[in-house]
Design a protein around this motif. Structure first.
Motif, PDB file in Angstrom:
ATOM      1  N   THR B  27      -3.560   5.306  -2.873  1.00 49.28           N
ATOM      2  CA  THR B  27      -3.652   3.976  -3.300  1.00 49.28           C
ATOM      3  C   THR B  27      -3.544   3.047  -2.416  1.00 49.28           C
ATOM      4  O   THR B  27      -2.997   3.007  -1.142  1.00 49.28           O
ATOM      5  CB  THR B  27      -2.592   3.877  -4.357  1.00 49.28           C
ATOM      6  N   VAL B  28      -3.621   1.910  -2.616  1.00 48.91           N
ATOM      7  CA  VAL B  28      -3.245   0.707  -1.668  1.00 48.91           C
ATOM      8  C   VAL B  28      -1.803   0.975  -1.258  1.00 48.91           C
ATOM      9  O   VAL B  28      -1.664   0.494  -0.113  1.00 48.91           O
ATOM     10  CB  VAL B  28      -3.659  -0.776  -2.503  1.00 48.91           C
ATOM     11  N   ASN B  29      -1.141   0.993  -2.156  1.00 53.42           N
ATOM     12  CA  ASN B  29       0.475   1.009  -1.985  1.00 53.42           C
ATOM     13  C   ASN B  29       0.611   2.489  -1.211  1.00 53.42           C
ATOM     14  O   ASN B  29       1.309   1.917   0.071  1.00 53.42           O
ATOM     15  CB  ASN B  29       1.308   1.347  -3.191  1.00 53.42           C
ATOM     16  N   ASP B  30      -0.070   3.586  -1.115  1.00 50.85           N
ATOM     17  CA  ASP B  30       0.075   4.340  -0.107  1.00 50.85           C
ATOM     18  C   ASP B  30      -0.420   3.955   1.303  1.00 50.85           C
ATOM     19  O   ASP B  30       0.413   4.271   2.181  1.00 50.85           O
ATOM     20  CB  ASP B  30      -0.775   5.654  -0.492  1.00 50.85           C
ATOM     21  N   SER B  32      -0.367   0.974   2.501  1.00 52.99           N
ATOM     22  CA  SER B  32       0.517   0.066   2.938  1.00 52.99           C
ATOM     23  C   SER B  32       1.833   0.711   3.343  1.00 52.99           C
ATOM     24  O   SER B  32       2.186   0.219   4.407  1.00 52.99           O
ATOM     25  CB  SER B  32       0.802  -1.103   1.940  1.00 52.99           C
ATOM     26  N   GLU B  33       2.541   1.647   2.591  1.00 55.96           N
ATOM     27  CA  GLU B  33       3.855   2.008   3.073  1.00 55.96           C
ATOM     28  C   GLU B  33       3.595   2.860   4.388  1.00 55.96           C
ATOM     29  O   GLU B  33       4.503   2.981   5.301  1.00 55.96           O
ATOM     30  CB  GLU B  33       4.135   2.882   1.962  1.00 55.96           C
ATOM     31  N   TYR B  34       2.586   3.801   4.415  1.00 58.16           N
ATOM     32  CA  TYR B  34       2.130   4.692   5.537  1.00 58.16           C
ATOM     33  C   TYR B  34       2.017   3.658   6.543  1.00 58.16           C
ATOM     34  O   TYR B  34       2.895   3.845   7.780  1.00 58.16           O
ATOM     35  CB  TYR B  34       0.995   5.493   5.562  1.00 58.16           C
ATOM     36  N   LEU B  35       1.411   2.458   6.739  1.00 60.10           N
ATOM     37  CA  LEU B  35       1.194   1.668   8.002  1.00 60.10           C
ATOM     38  C   LEU B  35       2.551   1.088   8.336  1.00 60.10           C
ATOM     39  O   LEU B  35       2.981   0.818   9.599  1.00 60.10           O
ATOM     40  CB  LEU B  35       0.285   0.653   7.643  1.00 60.10           C
ATOM     41  N   GLU B  36       3.333   0.631   7.203  1.00 61.39           N
ATOM     42  CA  GLU B  36       4.533  -0.105   7.562  1.00 61.39           C
ATOM     43  C   GLU B  36       5.460   0.932   8.200  1.00 61.39           C
ATOM     44  O   GLU B  36       6.216   0.465   9.272  1.00 61.39           O
ATOM     45  CB  GLU B  36       5.076  -0.390   6.309  1.00 61.39           C
ATOM     46  N   LYS B  37       5.236   2.124   7.889  1.00 64.58           N
ATOM     47  CA  LYS B  37       6.363   3.200   8.498  1.00 64.58           C
ATOM     48  C   LYS B  37       5.982   3.271   9.808  1.00 64.58           C
ATOM     49  O   LYS B  37       6.972   3.790  10.882  1.00 64.58           O
ATOM     50  CB  LYS B  37       6.327   4.474   7.704  1.00 64.58           C
ATOM     51  N   TYR B  48      -6.819  -4.616   0.311  1.00 66.72           N
ATOM     52  CA  TYR B  48      -7.852  -4.674  -0.588  1.00 66.72           C
ATOM     53  C   TYR B  48      -9.230  -5.196  -0.326  1.00 66.72           C
ATOM     54  O   TYR B  48     -10.469  -4.619  -0.733  1.00 66.72           O
ATOM     55  CB  TYR B  48      -7.308  -5.892  -1.548  1.00 66.72           C
ATOM     56  N   ARG B  49      -9.267  -6.150   0.526  1.00 64.30           N
ATOM     57  CA  ARG B  49     -10.650  -6.668   1.029  1.00 64.30           C
ATOM     58  C   ARG B  49     -11.533  -5.575   2.054  1.00 64.30           C
ATOM     59  O   ARG B  49     -12.503  -5.528   1.556  1.00 64.30           O
ATOM     60  CB  ARG B  49     -10.444  -8.049   2.002  1.00 64.30           C
ATOM     61  N   TYR B  50     -10.741  -5.014   2.752  1.00 67.27           N
ATOM     62  CA  TYR B  50     -11.309  -3.855   3.424  1.00 67.27           C
ATOM     63  C   TYR B  50     -11.907  -2.695   2.756  1.00 67.27           C
ATOM     64  O   TYR B  50     -13.164  -2.277   2.983  1.00 67.27           O
ATOM     65  CB  TYR B  50     -10.518  -3.520   4.627  1.00 67.27           C
ATOM     66  N   LEU B  51     -11.140  -2.429   1.787  1.00 71.66           N
ATOM     67  CA  LEU B  51     -11.458  -1.201   0.709  1.00 71.66           C
ATOM     68  C   LEU B  51     -12.782  -1.704  -0.032  1.00 71.66           C
ATOM     69  O   LEU B  51     -13.736  -0.754  -0.168  1.00 71.66           O
ATOM     70  CB  LEU B  51     -10.444  -0.985  -0.010  1.00 71.66           C
ATOM     71  N   ASP B  52     -12.850  -2.832  -0.525  1.00 73.07           N
ATOM     72  CA  ASP B  52     -13.885  -3.425  -1.002  1.00 73.07           C
ATOM     73  C   ASP B  52     -15.065  -3.416  -0.216  1.00 73.07           C
ATOM     74  O   ASP B  52     -16.307  -3.031  -0.837  1.00 73.07           O
ATOM     75  CB  ASP B  52     -13.875  -4.939  -1.458  1.00 73.07           C
TER      76      ASP B  52
END
Lengths: 144, 144
Positions: B27-30, B32-37, B48-52
């Motif tokens: 998911t988008v959240n997955d 985001s969290e991974y990159l944050e970590k 969102y924009r890149y996935l689109d």
DNA sequence: TTGCGTGCAAAGGTTTTGCATGGCA
DNA sequence: TGCCATGCAAAACCTTTGCACGCAA
């Protein structure tokens, strides 16, 4: 009587609407607007809660269609009646086609026996374009 | 160079993550969290924009899975590589199985010729239980 | 330098939750 | 009377948009 569930005017109204639209999917908003128009107000909270319950009982199917951001629901008849065949959903007109066809059940058995995967007929939907819409598309020179 | 698209650290990071998880949806959240970590912050708007954009190019597939309210994405490889076979998604572990099998393409032709419905391979997913999870379920006495 | 990309904040939707009230059995 | 059901308001999410700034080419 029914697992301690009560019968109410709201549930009846929602169920009637679903049954009258059994050939097409509807959103929570569709249900709400229709009932409002018919002077039969039902809070959307109630609609969500009742749909959840119907989903558990297998009385409705839940979809997500590309161009709609909200969930789509469709009456599935008394539970079990749709477990034995697949469903085709036209992405253009939204029509749901019940595909009772021995080829499909054979494929299912094949996937199970030779690929070790047990498909769930209730959940699986073939997305595509139905003949009516394909014809329309033709007449339009391929444009939508 | 590429239709006037720029190459950036953010896009590269997202794409890498998708590729490393090509056997599972995220998911988008997955993301985001991974990159944050990994001390590699990317705004969710960008995700969102890149996935689109990837979706348009057919480089990812987009799903909605029952128990998740947010959209699921999965790397689909260079475009067109997945148009010719079906996909089986295990509802328990989320694994995606690419089913390259002549029986399936035959069924597809049959549905088209005899039922006038043209299935879209990119959109259609068989939901069910894979053999690994079926075995787990057995050991659990049928409970999850 | 040009124009796409990024990220924050805010807006827009959909769905869920808390809680007091209503209504079936 | 005892529960389930309802509905409002608010909260919680997910996703999109506007806009100023950043950065690849």
């Amino acid at each position: 009587m029914n697992n301690g569930e009560y019968k109410t005017r709201q549930k009846q109204a929602i169920l009637d609407f679903l049954k009258n639209n059994r050939d097409n999917h509807v959103t929570v908003n569709d249900i709400s607007e229709y009932l409002e128009k018919n002077n039969c107000h039902v809070g959307i909270t109630t609609i969500y809660r009742y749909l959840d319950k119907l989903l558990e009982h297998g009385a409705v199917r839940k979809y997500t269609v590309d161009n709609s951001t909200s969930a789509c629901f469709q009456y599935a008849g008394p539970s079990d009646s749709c477990r034995e065949h697949f469903h085709l959903k036209c992405e253009m007109c939204g029509r749901l086609i019940h595909l009772d066809c021995s080829h499909v059940s054979e494929l299912c058995n094949h996937i199970f026996k030779d690929h070790g995967f047990k498909p769930d007929m209730m959940r699986t939907v073939f997305y595509g374009i139905c003949s009516v819409c394909a014809a329309k598309q033709q007449n339009n020179g391929g444009n939508i």
